[in-house]
Enzyme design. Structure first.
Site, PDB file in Angstrom:
ATOM      1  N   LYS A 262      68.231 -48.201  75.171  1.00  0.00           N
ATOM      2  CA  LYS A 262      66.923 -48.346  74.827  1.00  0.00           C
ATOM      3  C   LYS A 262      66.123 -47.928  75.826  1.00  0.00           C
ATOM      4  CE  LYS A 262      63.164 -51.241  72.613  1.00  0.00           C
ATOM      5  NZ  LYS A 262      62.996 -52.427  72.331  1.00  0.00           N
ATOM      6  N   ASP A 267      56.230 -51.084  75.481  1.00  0.00           N
ATOM      7  CA  ASP A 267      56.321 -51.814  74.153  1.00  0.00           C
ATOM      8  C   ASP A 267      54.649 -52.361  73.905  1.00  0.00           C
ATOM      9  OD1 ASP A 267      56.762 -52.232  71.556  1.00  0.00           O
ATOM     10  OD2 ASP A 267      58.236 -53.741  71.964  1.00  0.00           O
ATOM     11  N   LYS A 274      51.329 -56.599  70.027  1.00  0.00           N
ATOM     12  CA  LYS A 274      51.898 -57.837  70.543  1.00  0.00           C
ATOM     13  C   LYS A 274      50.535 -58.669  70.964  1.00  0.00           C
ATOM     14  CE  LYS A 274      56.342 -56.383  72.198  1.00  0.00           C
ATOM     15  NZ  LYS A 274      57.219 -57.072  71.437  1.00  0.00           N
ATOM     16  N   ASP A 285      61.016 -52.749  78.857  1.00  0.00           N
ATOM     17  CA  ASP A 285      61.696 -52.464  77.364  1.00  0.00           C
ATOM     18  C   ASP A 285      62.685 -51.299  77.707  1.00  0.00           C
ATOM     19  OD1 ASP A 285      62.067 -53.638  75.028  1.00  0.00           O
ATOM     20  OD2 ASP A 285      60.598 -52.423  74.218  1.00  0.00           O
ATOM     21  N   ASP A 344      56.536 -53.171  65.744  1.00  0.00           N
ATOM     22  CA  ASP A 344      56.874 -53.653  66.706  1.00  0.00           C
ATOM     23  C   ASP A 344      58.559 -53.790  66.864  1.00  0.00           C
ATOM     24  OD1 ASP A 344      56.873 -55.072  69.292  1.00  0.00           O
ATOM     25  OD2 ASP A 344      56.336 -56.924  68.823  1.00  0.00           O
ATOM     26  N   ARG A 348      65.251 -50.568  67.366  1.00  0.00           N
ATOM     27  CA  ARG A 348      66.039 -49.959  66.398  1.00  0.00           C
ATOM     28  C   ARG A 348      65.850 -48.679  65.953  1.00  0.00           C
ATOM     29  NH1 ARG A 348      65.054 -55.299  63.130  1.00  0.00           N
ATOM     30  NH2 ARG A 348      64.546 -56.078  65.382  1.00  0.00           N
TER      31      ARG A 348
HETATM   32  N1  BES Z   1      60.911 -55.343  73.085  1.00  0.00           N
HETATM   33  C1  BES Z   1      60.672 -56.050  72.255  1.00  0.00           C
HETATM   34  C2  BES Z   1      61.816 -57.347  72.355  1.00  0.00           C
HETATM   35  C3  BES Z   1      61.517 -58.286  73.583  1.00  0.00           C
HETATM   36  C4  BES Z   1      60.826 -59.256  73.401  1.00  0.00           C
HETATM   37  C5  BES Z   1      62.159 -57.781  74.829  1.00  0.00           C
HETATM   38  C6  BES Z   1      60.731 -60.110  74.504  1.00  0.00           C
HETATM   39  C7  BES Z   1      62.219 -58.615  76.050  1.00  0.00           C
HETATM   40  C8  BES Z   1      61.435 -59.903  75.888  1.00  0.00           C
HETATM   41  C9  BES Z   1      61.207 -55.635  70.816  1.00  0.00           C
HETATM   42  O1  BES Z   1      60.753 -54.281  70.674  1.00  0.00           O
HETATM   43  C10 BES Z   1      60.340 -56.416  69.879  1.00  0.00           C
HETATM   44  O2  BES Z   1      59.164 -56.295  69.774  1.00  0.00           O
HETATM   45  N2  BES Z   1      61.083 -57.358  68.930  1.00  0.00           N
HETATM   46  C11 BES Z   1      60.588 -58.027  67.941  1.00  0.00           C
HETATM   47  C12 BES Z   1      61.336 -57.705  66.653  1.00  0.00           C
HETATM   48  C13 BES Z   1      60.742 -58.294  65.588  1.00  0.00           C
HETATM   49  C14 BES Z   1      59.469 -57.567  65.242  1.00  0.00           C
HETATM   50  C15 BES Z   1      61.560 -58.204  64.498  1.00  0.00           C
HETATM   51  C16 BES Z   1      60.743 -59.358  68.296  1.00  0.00           C
HETATM   52  O3  BES Z   1      61.345 -59.835  69.128  1.00  0.00           O
HETATM   53  O4  BES Z   1      59.530 -60.058  68.188  1.00  0.00           O
HETATM   54 ZN    ZN Z   2      60.749 -53.109  72.409  1.00  0.00          ZN
HETATM   55 MN    MN Z   3      58.828 -54.173  69.931  1.00  0.00          MN
END
Ligand code: BES
Ligand code: ZN
Ligand code: MN
Length: 498
Positions: A262, A267, A274, A285, A344, A348
């Site tokens: 990835k 992000d 966020k 990220d 967010d 995936r």
């Molecule tokens: N990049 C984030 C995940 C992340 C969170 C990486 C904290 C490093 C530290 C990812 O793209 C994300 O935002 N994931 C969401 C998924 C949810 C929307 C299903 C999350 O973890 O809240």
């Molecule tokens: Zn992300």
């Molecule tokens: Mn995200």
């Protein structure tokens, strides 16, 4: 950097002689005994008082006061011989090198003092090289004044009767260096490492190691129908890149390992934005992409007889009038349609098209590495990477590699009910985020829909890609996690022909 000597050179003026000390009744055979007699048995005395500790990872220091060339004897406590692992030795040496770096230039190491029944001399050599590179890593970024020490450990003379140990030291050092490259990519801010910058970095790697490279531009993605990757990039002024590096170590292009990372360079969360605290740190990220590029560096150096295709979908996840929105339906390259419930859950999406593309390039075995979910941090913490799979024997190989690299992984399940849930959208084949429950598993389950029957392991490094605090093998910040595991996996790979 490394030289091998059969015997310790008493006249040479090393800054330090390093000796491992086991937590057992003092045995004054070997070099330790010789040093002790040259110091009129004072070393023995000091150890007996407990001022120099034999406990694991405790460092002791004694000046030689002109009794021979080397200035200091440095002892590294190793704890009980029966319970030692290469990992403890790696960390103990890391702690040592952190202390010495900036203060000394040349050291001599009594390598056999670090060996035990479970730690062969080659293992000790490997972790010495690895920990030297890892523990002395710094990222000075864009400070006008660098915080890098001026004096570095430049010369390591290793005392060993076995010349072959030199190769282990150098290989360990290569593993450490590849990991450090991954760390630097992750530590670099989003404005300094755009998708275009990452593609340039990959092109540079390709040139250095003779990899075949392909960089897909936005127009290429449009032609290929990469609607998932393109959707994430839609709100950005930075063009996306799909980076492909091919390393062919076999005469035929078969049994190809696909490494997919990835590469979200920043992000924001998109319209599912966020919160202000959660957005800080999102330059990291692209930790999965960094791990893959770090592994490719190690592979380029070591040239194993394997075939590898690395695929990195690179873009940021931004907001403007064109950005994709919750409720949008998009079509991935594989043909699957996706209801976007959460912008967010972008990782995936970019991985979906990258995995499809890796298969197009002949990948028969897949590993994806991604900072995918906050959920995996809640589940497993910050020391263990989350893993999911569709294939037991391929997972075994990844697990074995992670053990060897000292980067723990732990498996989470994917059940038929999870698949049903990811396919529960009313308007599309898939929903990218069907809710909070088990969302690390949902991330993996989503990606599985694109891996399909190809043996695949998903590694969620959201918790392990960075460290909040300094540790034995590096400073706070990026860890470079999984670069080494991927490299070991490739080195040890055996195709499973059923
Ligand atoms: N990049 C984030 C995940 C992340 C969170 C990486 C904290 C490093 C530290 C990812 O793209 C994300 O935002 N994931 C969401 C998924 C949810 C929307 C299903 C999350 O973890 O809240
Ligand atoms: Zn992300
Ligand atoms: Mn995200």
């Amino acid at each position: 950097m490394f030289t091998i000597e059969r015997n310790f050179n008493w006249n040479q003026q090393y800054d330090a002689l390093v000796i491992g000390l086991w937590d057992q009744p003092l045995q004054l055979d070997g070099l330790l005994g010789e040093v002790n007699s040259k110091l009129h048995n004072q070393l023995e005395e000091i150890i007996k008082t407990g001022e120099i500790s034999k406990k694991s990872k405790e460092i002791g220091s004694v000046f030689t006061l002109g009794n021979f060339g080397t200035k200091r004897i440095i002892t590294v406590g190793l704890g009980k011989k029966a319970s030692v692992t290469t990992e403890t030795i790696k960390e103990a040496l890391g702690k040592l090198f952190k202390q010495l770096n900036g203060k000394v230039k040349s050291i001599s190491v009594d390598l056999s003092s670090f060996t035990s029944e479970s730690v062969a001399i080659e293992d000790a050599g490997f972790v010495l090289g690895e920990s030297l590179a890892l523990s002395t890593y710094t990222y000075s970024g864009y400070k006008q004044k660098s915080n890098e020490p001026e004096k570095h450990i430049e010369q390591v003379s290793v005392i060993s009767e076995e010349e072959e140990v030199l190769a282990s030291l150098q290989t360990g050092y290569i593993f450490g260096k590849g990991t450090n490259s991954a760390r630097t990519l992750v530590n670099t801010p989003g404005n300094m490492l755009t998708a275009t910058d990452m593609a340039e970095y990959a092109a540079h790697l390709a040139e250095t190691y003779g990899f075949e490279k392909e960089i897909l531009e936005k127009e290429d993605m449009e032609k290929l129908g990469m609607g998932a990757l393109l959707a994430v990039n839609q709100g950005s002024t930075e063009p996306p890149k799909l980076i492909v590096l091919k390393y062919q170590g076999k005469s035929e292009w078969k049994d190809v390992i696909g490494l997919v990372g990835k590469g979200v360079t920043f992000d924001t969360g998109g319209y599912s934005i966020k919160p202000k605290d959660g957005i800080v740190g999102m330059k990291t990220d692209m930790g999965g992409a960094a791990a893959v590029l770090g592994a490719m560096e190690i592979i380029g150096e070591l040239k194993p007889e394997q075939n590898v295709v690395a695929v990195i979908p690179a873009t940021d996840n931004m907001i403007n009038g064109n950005a994709f929105k919750p409720d949008d339906v998009i079509t991935a390259m594989s043909g699957l349609t996706i209801e976007v419930s959460n912008t967010d859950a972008e990782g995936r999406l970019v991985l979906a098209d990258a995995i499809t593309y890796a298969k197009h390039h002949g990948a028969g075995y897949l590993v994806d590495v991604a900072t995918l979910t906050g959920g995996v941090i809640v589940a497993l913490g910050t020391h263990t990477t989350g893993a999911m799979t569709n294939n037991e024997t391929w997972f075994e190989q990844v697990l074995e590699a992670s053990h060897e690299a000292g980067e723990p992984i732990w498996r989470l399940p994917i059940t038929d009910k999870d698949v049903k849930r990811i396919r529960s959208s009313k308007v599309a084949d898939l929903n990218n985020s069907p809710g909070r429950e088990g969302h690390a598993i949902m991330g993996g389950t989503f990606i599985l829909q694109f891996a399909e029957d190809t043996p695949w392991v998903h590694l969620d490094i959201a918790g392990t890609a960075t460290s909040k605090a300094d540790y034995e093998l590096g400073p706070a910040g990026a860890t470079g996690v999984m670069a080494r595991t991927l490299a070991v996996l490739v080195e040890n790979f055996t195709a499973d022909h059923k």
